[in-house]
Design a protein around this motif. Sequence first.
Motif, mmCIF file in Angstrom:
data_model
loop_
_atom_site.group_PDB
_atom_site.id
_atom_site.type_symbol
_atom_site.label_atom_id
_atom_site.label_comp_id
_atom_site.label_asym_id
_atom_site.label_seq_id
_atom_site.Cartn_x
_atom_site.Cartn_y
_atom_site.Cartn_z
ATOM 1 N N THR A 11 0.840 -1.204 0.000
ATOM 2 C CA THR A 11 0.000 0.000 0.000
ATOM 3 C C THR A 11 0.871 1.250 0.000
ATOM 4 O O THR A 11 0.604 2.209 -0.738
ATOM 5 N N TYR A 12 1.940 1.241 0.817
ATOM 6 C CA TYR A 12 2.875 2.373 0.815
ATOM 7 C C TYR A 12 3.539 2.536 -0.552
ATOM 8 O O TYR A 12 3.699 3.658 -1.052
ATOM 9 N N VAL A 13 3.926 1.418 -1.153
ATOM 10 C CA VAL A 13 4.572 1.466 -2.475
ATOM 11 C C VAL A 13 3.628 2.086 -3.509
ATOM 12 O O VAL A 13 4.032 2.943 -4.308
ATOM 13 N N LEU A 14 2.374 1.667 -3.485
ATOM 14 C CA LEU A 14 1.391 2.218 -4.417
ATOM 15 C C LEU A 14 1.196 3.711 -4.190
ATOM 16 O O LEU A 14 1.069 4.486 -5.147
ATOM 17 N N ALA A 15 1.151 4.122 -2.936
ATOM 18 C CA ALA A 15 0.990 5.544 -2.621
ATOM 19 C C ALA A 15 2.161 6.353 -3.175
ATOM 20 O O ALA A 15 1.964 7.428 -3.766
ATOM 21 N N VAL A 16 3.396 5.833 -3.003
ATOM 22 C CA VAL A 16 4.586 6.527 -3.517
ATOM 23 C C VAL A 16 4.544 6.596 -5.045
ATOM 24 O O VAL A 16 4.869 7.636 -5.643
ATOM 25 N N LEU A 17 4.120 5.515 -5.693
ATOM 26 C CA LEU A 17 4.022 5.504 -7.151
ATOM 27 C C LEU A 17 3.029 6.555 -7.642
ATOM 28 O O LEU A 17 3.259 7.227 -8.650
ATOM 29 N N PHE A 18 1.919 6.693 -6.923
ATOM 30 C CA PHE A 18 0.924 7.693 -7.326
ATOM 31 C C PHE A 18 1.457 9.113 -7.123
ATOM 32 O O PHE A 18 1.183 9.998 -7.934
ATOM 33 N N ILE A 19 2.195 9.315 -6.061
ATOM 34 C CA ILE A 19 2.803 10.640 -5.858
ATOM 35 C C ILE A 19 3.738 10.952 -7.015
ATOM 36 O O ILE A 19 3.722 12.057 -7.579
ATOM 37 N N ALA A 20 4.551 9.962 -7.423
ATOM 38 C CA ALA A 20 5.483 10.150 -8.544
ATOM 39 C C ALA A 20 4.712 10.413 -9.831
ATOM 40 O O ALA A 20 5.069 11.279 -10.628
ATOM 41 N N LYS A 21 3.603 9.684 -10.007
ATOM 42 C CA LYS A 21 2.794 9.856 -11.232
ATOM 43 C C LYS A 21 2.195 11.261 -11.304
ATOM 44 O O LYS A 21 2.183 11.897 -12.350
ATOM 45 N N PHE A 22 1.693 11.762 -10.170
ATOM 46 C CA PHE A 22 1.117 13.103 -10.146
ATOM 47 C C PHE A 22 2.160 14.156 -10.516
ATOM 48 O O PHE A 22 1.883 15.086 -11.281
ATOM 49 N N PHE A 23 3.378 14.000 -9.989
ATOM 50 C CA PHE A 23 4.431 14.968 -10.295
ATOM 51 C C PHE A 23 4.853 14.877 -11.754
ATOM 52 O O PHE A 23 5.139 15.898 -12.399
ATOM 53 N N ILE A 24 4.893 13.643 -12.297
ATOM 54 C CA ILE A 24 5.318 13.463 -13.689
ATOM 55 C C ILE A 24 4.309 14.104 -14.634
ATOM 56 O O ILE A 24 4.673 14.846 -15.548
ATOM 57 N N THR A 25 3.012 13.820 -14.419
ATOM 58 C CA THR A 25 1.998 14.392 -15.297
ATOM 59 C C THR A 25 1.880 15.892 -15.089
ATOM 60 O O THR A 25 1.536 16.626 -16.015
ATOM 61 N N PHE A 26 2.178 16.362 -13.867
ATOM 62 C CA PHE A 26 2.163 17.802 -13.605
ATOM 63 C C PHE A 26 3.271 18.499 -14.413
ATOM 64 O O PHE A 26 3.076 19.533 -15.006
#
Length: 484
Positions: free
Chosen positions: A469-484
């Motif tokens: 769950t922590y790994v998925l949360a970190v991946l989503f944070i990275a995804k938000f920054f990448i698309t931003f």
Amino acid sequence: MLERFFKLKANNTTVKVEVLAGITTFMTMAYIIALNPNLLTNWGAGGAGCLTDGTGGLWNAVFLATVLSSAVGTLIMALLANKPFALAPGMGLNSYFASVVVAICSAAGYTSYEKGFGAALSIILVSGILFTVLTLLKVREKIVDAIPLAVRLGIPAGIGMMLIHIGLTTNWSIEGADGNRYTMLDNFFNAGPSATKEAMGKEAYKLMVIGVIAAFAGIVIIAALSHKKIKASILLGMIASTIIYWIGEFVFLDVNPFDALKDRTWLPPFKDMAHYTLFKFDFSGLFEIGVFSAVMTIITFCMVDMFDTIGTLYGTAKKANMLDESGNMPGMNKAMLSDSLATCVGACTGTSTVTTFIESASGVEAGGRTGLTSLVTGLLFLACMFIAPIAGIIPGPATSAALVYVGFLMVSSLKEVDYSDMASAAPVALLLMFMTITGSVGNGIGIGLISYSLIKLFTGRGKEVSVLTYVLAVLFIAKFFITF
């Protein structure tokens, strides 16, 4: 034969119910047939050089790709997974795809759509293959298990809010005399008749009022019929809403709704074959936007598709009581595999990521429980190569009525949320807002996972959260920054 293959009795359903459910699902998502090619071939001024060809050939190509990919993807779901879910090029993902095409064209200096479009299709194919491998390795099942109960409870409600929002805004809008688009929710209820009528023009304003009446009449009719336990309530409500809308057009605007059938081709667009996007991959242009950007784009497509699919399958299955005692959907992996294969099919036919549609909830609410529902929907998509004019005359308000009603039913899952625990309630609230505002199931799940993990950490309960769950949360944070 149908009973043996689809196990109708075991799923407490009948051929009649499944057929009506399939028709209902098709009617609520038929808009994608025209909307997807419109979007992919008219992506603003920035795409003029690589998403238009001036002849309409690209539009025909994407139209055919949309119909074929939707039909094949939905038939795979029916025959492989035996689930009542329909697939088509995903909204949001097609907009992102168009922006990627433009970015590739701009970076490489392409002046026509072929190479940029082909490079973007290559990205979709690679993401689909990656998606399929993850499914076969059962990685996605582990990801589903890593989604906390609090977030799972919010997913159906979030999808419901999205359906309501789509029904009242995106799905029904009018182009005014000033060239701007006006949505039924904002402009009918908030702007005021005088100001709106002056801005839109008299004819457009009348059409909007007719649409509002037809949509809300449809909602009331569906609710009344559902109260009477009539299985075809959604389909009948949509038909009633359509008739009301047509009568309003004829009486107040002197418009014959069947005039829309004139001057429309009744055959597949088999001319201009040179423009077709079938298998038009261009791997040479794959990294024109840079190796890092290309890789992250592939991962982004894969992640968004994955979590959109997980959310849609789980949320719709929960509403249909298709989950087992552990809160899991039997055959989930086959459903996910069907979705990933459909993404590959979409790339081969020449369109953006094909994914499971939240509008499938309308067919499930109409009683669909097996792949026979999807089989009917898939065949109707295939028939649209010949009956697209008929599909095109289903008015937006009729679809809106179904989406709003089904959305309202799905929001009822909020009653199971533990509001005394902010670690459960706050992620659900954020999930609802992000899903509705961004129009993405994946974004909603992402913010739910991030907020859930952080709240648990900051309240000294971090050990209650799994490592995945922590790994998925970190991946989503990275995804938000990448698309931003």
